[in-house]
Scaffold this active site. Structure first.
Site, PDB file in Angstrom:
ATOM      1  N   LYS A 156       0.703  -1.470  -0.271  1.00  0.00           N
ATOM      2  CA  LYS A 156       0.132   0.046   0.170  1.00  0.00           C
ATOM      3  C   LYS A 156       0.894   1.093  -0.139  1.00  0.00           C
ATOM      4  O   LYS A 156       1.760   1.520   1.123  1.00  0.00           O
ATOM      5  CB  LYS A 156      -0.898  -0.041   1.188  1.00  0.00           C
ATOM      6  N   GLU A 214       8.034   1.369  11.851  1.00  0.00           N
ATOM      7  CA  GLU A 214       9.310   2.176  11.950  1.00  0.00           C
ATOM      8  C   GLU A 214       9.037   3.493  11.605  1.00  0.00           C
ATOM      9  O   GLU A 214       8.378   3.983  10.916  1.00  0.00           O
ATOM     10  CB  GLU A 214      10.282   1.718  10.802  1.00  0.00           C
ATOM     11  N   CYS A 254      12.974  11.160   8.372  1.00  0.00           N
ATOM     12  CA  CYS A 254      12.699  10.311   9.827  1.00  0.00           C
ATOM     13  C   CYS A 254      14.017  10.700  10.570  1.00  0.00           C
ATOM     14  O   CYS A 254      13.673  10.751  11.776  1.00  0.00           O
ATOM     15  CB  CYS A 254      12.297   9.038   9.639  1.00  0.00           C
ATOM     16  N   GLU A 298       8.184  16.456  15.907  1.00  0.00           N
ATOM     17  CA  GLU A 298       8.871  16.239  14.356  1.00  0.00           C
ATOM     18  C   GLU A 298       8.156  16.925  13.648  1.00  0.00           C
ATOM     19  O   GLU A 298       6.992  17.023  13.461  1.00  0.00           O
ATOM     20  CB  GLU A 298       8.434  14.665  14.091  1.00  0.00           C
TER      21      GLU A 298
HETATM   22  P1  NAP Z   1       1.970   8.566   7.500  1.00  0.00           P
HETATM   23  O1  NAP Z   1       1.013   9.490   7.420  1.00  0.00           O
HETATM   24  O2  NAP Z   1       1.908   7.652   8.850  1.00  0.00           O
HETATM   25  O3  NAP Z   1       1.488   7.478   6.294  1.00  0.00           O
HETATM   26  C1  NAP Z   1       2.085   6.349   6.127  1.00  0.00           C
HETATM   27  C2  NAP Z   1       1.489   5.331   5.398  1.00  0.00           C
HETATM   28  O4  NAP Z   1       0.292   4.773   6.234  1.00  0.00           O
HETATM   29  C3  NAP Z   1       0.912   5.629   4.067  1.00  0.00           C
HETATM   30  O5  NAP Z   1       0.680   4.871   3.296  1.00  0.00           O
HETATM   31  C4  NAP Z   1      -0.547   6.244   4.885  1.00  0.00           C
HETATM   32  O6  NAP Z   1      -1.572   6.346   3.665  1.00  0.00           O
HETATM   33  C5  NAP Z   1      -0.922   5.314   5.625  1.00  0.00           C
HETATM   34  N1  NAP Z   1      -1.882   5.585   6.547  1.00  0.00           N
HETATM   35  C6  NAP Z   1      -2.501   6.756   6.801  1.00  0.00           C
HETATM   36  N2  NAP Z   1      -3.351   6.733   7.638  1.00  0.00           N
HETATM   37  C7  NAP Z   1      -3.751   5.346   7.978  1.00  0.00           C
HETATM   38  C8  NAP Z   1      -4.516   4.556   8.656  1.00  0.00           C
HETATM   39  N3  NAP Z   1      -5.448   5.648   9.563  1.00  0.00           N
HETATM   40  N4  NAP Z   1      -4.371   3.195   8.733  1.00  0.00           N
HETATM   41  C9  NAP Z   1      -3.737   2.688   7.821  1.00  0.00           C
HETATM   42  N5  NAP Z   1      -2.799   3.339   7.286  1.00  0.00           N
HETATM   43  C10 NAP Z   1      -2.604   4.700   6.927  1.00  0.00           C
HETATM   44  O7  NAP Z   1       3.298   8.956   7.307  1.00  0.00           O
HETATM   45  P2  NAP Z   1       3.764   9.900   6.120  1.00  0.00           P
HETATM   46  O8  NAP Z   1       3.269  11.153   6.363  1.00  0.00           O
HETATM   47  O9  NAP Z   1       3.591   9.193   4.768  1.00  0.00           O
HETATM   48  O10 NAP Z   1       5.162   9.976   6.492  1.00  0.00           O
HETATM   49  C11 NAP Z   1       5.907  10.730   7.275  1.00  0.00           C
HETATM   50  C12 NAP Z   1       6.330   9.882   8.619  1.00  0.00           C
HETATM   51  O11 NAP Z   1       7.024   8.851   8.311  1.00  0.00           O
HETATM   52  C13 NAP Z   1       7.079  10.712   9.299  1.00  0.00           C
HETATM   53  O12 NAP Z   1       6.710  10.516  10.877  1.00  0.00           O
HETATM   54  C14 NAP Z   1       8.434  10.034   9.271  1.00  0.00           C
HETATM   55  O13 NAP Z   1       9.391  10.237  10.503  1.00  0.00           O
HETATM   56  C15 NAP Z   1       8.282   8.642   9.011  1.00  0.00           C
HETATM   57  N6  NAP Z   1       9.458   7.842   8.418  1.00  0.00           N
HETATM   58  C16 NAP Z   1       9.858   7.032   9.248  1.00  0.00           C
HETATM   59  C17 NAP Z   1      11.030   6.119   8.610  1.00  0.00           C
HETATM   60  C18 NAP Z   1      11.674   5.265   9.265  1.00  0.00           C
HETATM   61  O14 NAP Z   1      12.361   4.413   8.733  1.00  0.00           O
HETATM   62  N7  NAP Z   1      11.636   5.068  10.433  1.00  0.00           N
HETATM   63  C19 NAP Z   1      11.412   6.485   7.261  1.00  0.00           C
HETATM   64  C20 NAP Z   1      10.586   7.634   6.475  1.00  0.00           C
HETATM   65  C21 NAP Z   1       9.586   8.065   7.221  1.00  0.00           C
HETATM   66  P3  NAP Z   1      -1.972   7.860   3.033  1.00  0.00           P
HETATM   67  O15 NAP Z   1      -0.762   8.163   2.048  1.00  0.00           O
HETATM   68  O16 NAP Z   1      -3.348   7.314   2.322  1.00  0.00           O
HETATM   69  O17 NAP Z   1      -2.050   8.736   4.194  1.00  0.00           O
END
Ligand code: NAP
Ligand code: MG
Length: 496
Positions: free
Chosen positions: A190, A266, A300, A399
């Protein structure tokens, strides 16, 4: 290869053939949910609508993945054969690297140079690494009593759901797919809404490389619909997730409310870069600023907190501001650009809000402002900001996921460690010093999954990546990632 040249990237982007349907069971199919309506952050232009998965569509993808798994078309191949096909997949990605890089740049705003040089190189490396590792993973034969034989073998977990973010869309995807596929699982991906085209093209390349129908399905769609349906599905065995802490915890909840599937989160970070008094301040500040602004700060691991001795605080703020002012957002499609667009207007507004509130709290804004920056008309751009704050400021605790650096003074080493460890996160930290004892004792005291000493963002496929505390507990990369996607089986044989 992996070097962006030429000035026709905008024309090439206009000519891209973008996939807009779900990929299930080796076929392009329409989804039945409300379609996605992506916008390119480069210039605000609407991109083609993407068909999105409903919970029923997700169920179809899960059933296809399970069928493929049970059929043995992938799960029962000799590991060497799976490895060969992953290598073939890597080669196809290598050959399509420019097209994929351009797709990423178009959909999420990363400079073409970085998309190609850093991201595509990482994706190819990752798939090659697990392709090569596939037939080099050993099982165990513990020493037991002479009349028995115990085998400890790894078995693929079964159906794996990978839910990933948009900031390094294909790198994060490869980190999940490669180890999961290497050991024989079926995967349902996804992608994030902002980076779906690249994921769909990747699935096509996988299929063309001999990864059979159903082994890699892609379900575009909204997180709260398609992502949630995967989290709640009772026939998904593992969820591997990279994203925000909030959504990561939701997945733990979905698991608890459904079948208790394994969830590997993660999550976010608030990396502290701790400069000790003996360090080369200029070098440390420059590397920290670069680490904070890289990928428009949407990292991140972004080194979003610079911790310096009180006596060096003013100089550090000045150096960081210089680095910020030298970094101007520009057209992602120009090969000279190092800072591109922010993924969306929503994200841009969120970043601006942090700067605004930090200023209102009394932060010393040494570079940048809450205003948008116009690099390409209609696009979402933000110039880096540097703010002198104390650890209790919102911008120093939460963050930002944008190019905003907090500069914080500390009293002594104990104070520095307390500040560094004083957020909910624990993904990464950096230390700058040439004092051998300080480096070893302090890196032990830093509560982080990764500690960089006198460098930033270094590493390769051989080392695990992931965090502690609120940053989650999943580990990507290295052979450790295999553990997430396998079950240990014990076979005990009583010998006559
Ligand atoms: P996000 O909003 O948590 O989204 C991540 C994924 O989850 C997307 O595919 C998103 O789909 C999906 N998602 C959103 N709401 C959901 C729900 N209620 N139920 C199930 N799935 C859901 O994160 P993001 O804004 O894309 O990315 C930023 C975050 O990722 C930051 O906090 C960053 O630190 C973290 N990150 C961590 C790492 C690591 O390796 N630790 C690496 C990169 C990024 P949609 O696109 O449709 O919202
Ligand atoms: Mg989000």
């Amino acid at each position: 290869m992996f070097t962006a040249t030429g000035d026709d990237w905008a024309d090439r982007a206009a000519a891209l053939r973008l996939h807009t349907r779900m990929f299930i069971d080796g076929e392009w199919v329409e989804g039945s949910a409300e379609p996605l309506t992506p916008i390119s952050p480069r210039d605000g232009r609407r991109l083609p609508e993407i068909s999105a998965a409903s919970a029923d569509d997700v169920d179809r993808a899960v059933r296809s993945a399970r069928r493929a798994f049970e059929s043995g078309s992938w799960s029962a191949l000799a590991p060497r054969e799976r490895g060969q096909r992953l290598l073939a997949f890597a080669q196809r990605i290598h050959d399509a690297a420019e097209e994929l890089a351009l797709t990423i740049s178009l959909e999420m705003g990363k400079p073409i140079r970085e998309a190609l040089q850093t991201e595509m190189r990482a994706v190819v490396n990752c798939l090659r690494w697990y392709g090569e590792a596939a037939d080099k993973i050993l099982d165990e034969l513990p020493v037991t009593a002479p009349n028995s034989l115990a085998l400890v073998t790894r078995e693929p977990a079964g159906v794996v759901a990978a839910v990933v973010p948009w900031n390094f869309p294909l790198t994060m995807t490869a980190w999940k797919l490669a180890p999961a596929l290497a050991v024989g699982n079926s995967v349902i991906l996804k992608p994030a809404e902002h980076s779906t085209y690249s994921a769909l093209r990747l699935a096509e390349l996988a299929y063309e490389s001999g990864i059979p129908a159903g082994v890699l399905n892609v379900v575009p769609g909204a997180g709260h619909v398609a992502g949630r349906a995967l989290g709640e599905h009772t026939d998904v065995d593992v969820v591997t997730f990279t994203g925000s802490p909030e959504v990561g915890r939701r997945f733990l909840g979905y698991s608890a409310a459904s079948n208790g599937k394994r969830v590997w989160p993660e999550l976010g970070g608030k990396t502290a870069s701790v400069v000790l008094p003996d360090a080369d301040l200029e070098r440390a500040v420059r590397a920290t600023a670069d680490g904070c602004f890289y990928n428009q700060g949407q990292m991140c691991t972004a080194s979003s907190r610079l911790l310096v001795p009180k006596a060096q605080r003013d100089r550090a703020l000045e150096l960081a501001a210089e680095a910020a002012m030298a970094t101007r957002p520009a057209d992602p499609f120009a090969v000279s650009t190092s800072m591109g667009a922010i993924v969306s207007e929503k994200q841009l507004a969120a970043i601006a809000g942090f700067v605004e509130r930090a200023a209102a709290e009394g932060g010393e804004v040494a570079a940048g402002s809450a205003d948008r920056y116009e690099a390409v008309k209609g696009g979402s751009y933000f110039a880096p900001a540097v703010i002198g704050v104390t650890p209790t400021f919102e911008v120093a605790r939460r963050e930002v996921f944008g190019p905003v650096l907090s500069v914080i003074a500390y009293d002594d080493v104990d104070d520095a460690i307390a500040i560094a460890n004083g957020t909910e996160f624990g993904l990464a930290a950096a230390l700058w010093s040439n004092d051998l004892n300080a480096v070893h004792t302090l890196s032990r005291r830093l509560r982080a999954g990764v500690v960089w000493v006198n460098c930033f963002e270094e590493g390769d496929m051989t080392i695990p990546f992931g965090g502690v505390k609120g940053s989650g507990f999943g580990r990507d990369k290295s052979l450790h990632a295999i553990d997430k996607f396998t079950d240990l089986k014990t076979t005990w044989i009583e010998l006559a």
